[in-house]
Design a protein around this motif. Structure first.
Motif, PDB file in Angstrom:
ATOM      1  N   LEU A 160      -7.118   3.571  -3.313  1.00 55.86           N
ATOM      2  CA  LEU A 160      -6.054   2.661  -2.901  1.00 55.86           C
ATOM      3  C   LEU A 160      -6.485   1.208  -3.019  1.00 55.86           C
ATOM      4  O   LEU A 160      -5.683   0.332  -3.362  1.00 55.86           O
ATOM      5  CB  LEU A 160      -5.619   2.980  -1.469  1.00 55.86           C
ATOM      6  CG  LEU A 160      -4.675   4.175  -1.325  1.00 55.86           C
ATOM      7  CD1 LEU A 160      -4.540   4.586   0.135  1.00 55.86           C
ATOM      8  CD2 LEU A 160      -3.302   3.846  -1.898  1.00 55.86           C
ATOM      9  N   THR A 218      -8.350  -2.481   3.040  1.00 57.45           N
ATOM     10  CA  THR A 218      -7.638  -1.222   2.789  1.00 57.45           C
ATOM     11  C   THR A 218      -7.881  -0.227   3.916  1.00 57.45           C
ATOM     12  O   THR A 218      -6.932   0.407   4.403  1.00 57.45           O
ATOM     13  CB  THR A 218      -8.094  -0.605   1.446  1.00 57.45           C
ATOM     14  OG1 THR A 218      -7.883  -1.550   0.404  1.00 57.45           O
ATOM     15  CG2 THR A 218      -7.318   0.667   1.149  1.00 57.45           C
ATOM     16  N   THR A 244      -4.344  -1.335  -5.351  1.00 58.05           N
ATOM     17  CA  THR A 244      -3.643  -2.479  -4.747  1.00 58.05           C
ATOM     18  C   THR A 244      -4.338  -3.806  -4.985  1.00 58.05           C
ATOM     19  O   THR A 244      -3.712  -4.867  -4.865  1.00 58.05           O
ATOM     20  CB  THR A 244      -3.501  -2.283  -3.229  1.00 58.05           C
ATOM     21  OG1 THR A 244      -4.819  -2.148  -2.648  1.00 58.05           O
ATOM     22  CG2 THR A 244      -2.667  -1.058  -2.909  1.00 58.05           C
ATOM     23  N   LEU A 255       0.830  -1.201   0.000  1.00 58.90           N
ATOM     24  CA  LEU A 255       0.000   0.000   0.000  1.00 58.90           C
ATOM     25  C   LEU A 255       0.870   1.258   0.000  1.00 58.90           C
ATOM     26  O   LEU A 255       0.620   2.208  -0.746  1.00 58.90           O
ATOM     27  CB  LEU A 255      -0.919  -0.034   1.222  1.00 58.90           C
ATOM     28  CG  LEU A 255      -2.029   1.015   1.324  1.00 58.90           C
ATOM     29  CD1 LEU A 255      -3.215   0.427   2.076  1.00 58.90           C
ATOM     30  CD2 LEU A 255      -1.529   2.243   2.030  1.00 58.90           C
TER      31      LEU A 255
END
Length: 256
Positions: free
Chosen positions: A34, A45, A38, A18
């Protein structure tokens, strides 16, 4: 606690994956962004982000997006080589900024990106949107092209094979062969130009910083608006930047 092979901790690996996203030019990310970047689900997350925020590794900005926190900056300054490079470069960078009246950057190659270790702001008040400790693409910046030009053949070969030469402006080099040719010319001239390759309206000029074995350990660049850049001033700019580089080199002669 979930682990992977060889005793590696999966949660730690996920957290660093991350953080790796922040090595892109974008410095603030939302939870959903994010998660998409990812491949993690939103719940995972959010949990990782909350944990990193509680440790000071990340922090929220007023828009509820996550940015790198002060803890990373503090840890980075504990790395002896980087800390020394920052200390030795501060006064020379400030003098260059004063003489040329533009923003000055000092960086190293970290993987396939430029890591900005230090910066001196333009006395004319123009702010260039870079931060100490941030990363930027190497192929479309003057400072990055200098560092690539002097990197090992093995590293350069791997770089060309793996990096995606994305166009940021109409001036960005996106052909690997053209990039290699440009890097060869940079090595011959010992300086690089970024003629609006990363950002329209922004011109940069950069030179290498050597150790006693003529190995490049860092680079200095000067960035300013295209409206103030004049080709006839390149020789003068280089003279001023090289004077600052020589002062830094005097202190880092034994660096590998």
């Amino acid at each position: 606690m979930e682990e992977v092979n060889k005793g590696l901790n999966l949660s730690v690996i996920k957290a660093f994956k991350l953080l790796d996203v922040y090595m892109n030019s974008k410095q603030e990310w939302g939870v959903r962004e994010l998660a998409k970047e990812t491949g993690y689900n939103k719940t995972t997350t959010y949990r990782l982000l909350s944990t990193l925020e509680s440790l000071g590794i990340l922090q929220k900005n007023p828009d509820d997006k996550y940015i790198l926190g002060i803890k990373l900056f503090e840890l980075g300054n504990l790395v002896p080589v980087y800390k020394s490079l920052r200390n030795y470069s501060q006064i020379p960078l400030e003098q260059i900024a004063k003489d040329i009246k533009e923003t000055v950057h000092f960086g190293v190659l970290s993987g396939d990106k430029v890591l900005y270790l230090n910066k001196a702001e333009s006395p004319l008040g123009l702010k260039v949107s870079t931060q100490i400790g941030s990363y930027q693409h190497a192929y479309c910046t003057a400072i990055g092209k200098v560092l690539l030009a002097y990197s090992s053949q093995e590293h350069l070969s791997d770089y060309i094979k793996t990096i995606e030469l994305e166009a940021h402006t109409a001036h960005t080099i996106t052909n690997p062969a053209d990039l290699l040719k440009a890097l060869e010319q940079i090595r011959a001239k010992e300086y690089a130009l970024d003629m609006e390759e990363l950002e329209l309206g922004l011109i940069c000029i950069a030179i290498p910083v050597f150790n006693k074995n003529r190995k490049v350990v860092a680079s200095i660049s000067v960035a300013g608006p295209s409206s103030r850049f004049k080709a006839e001033n390149i020789k003068s700019y280089l003279s001023i930047i090289r004077k600052g580089a020589s002062e830094i080199e005097r202190h880092i002669r034994d660096y590998d």
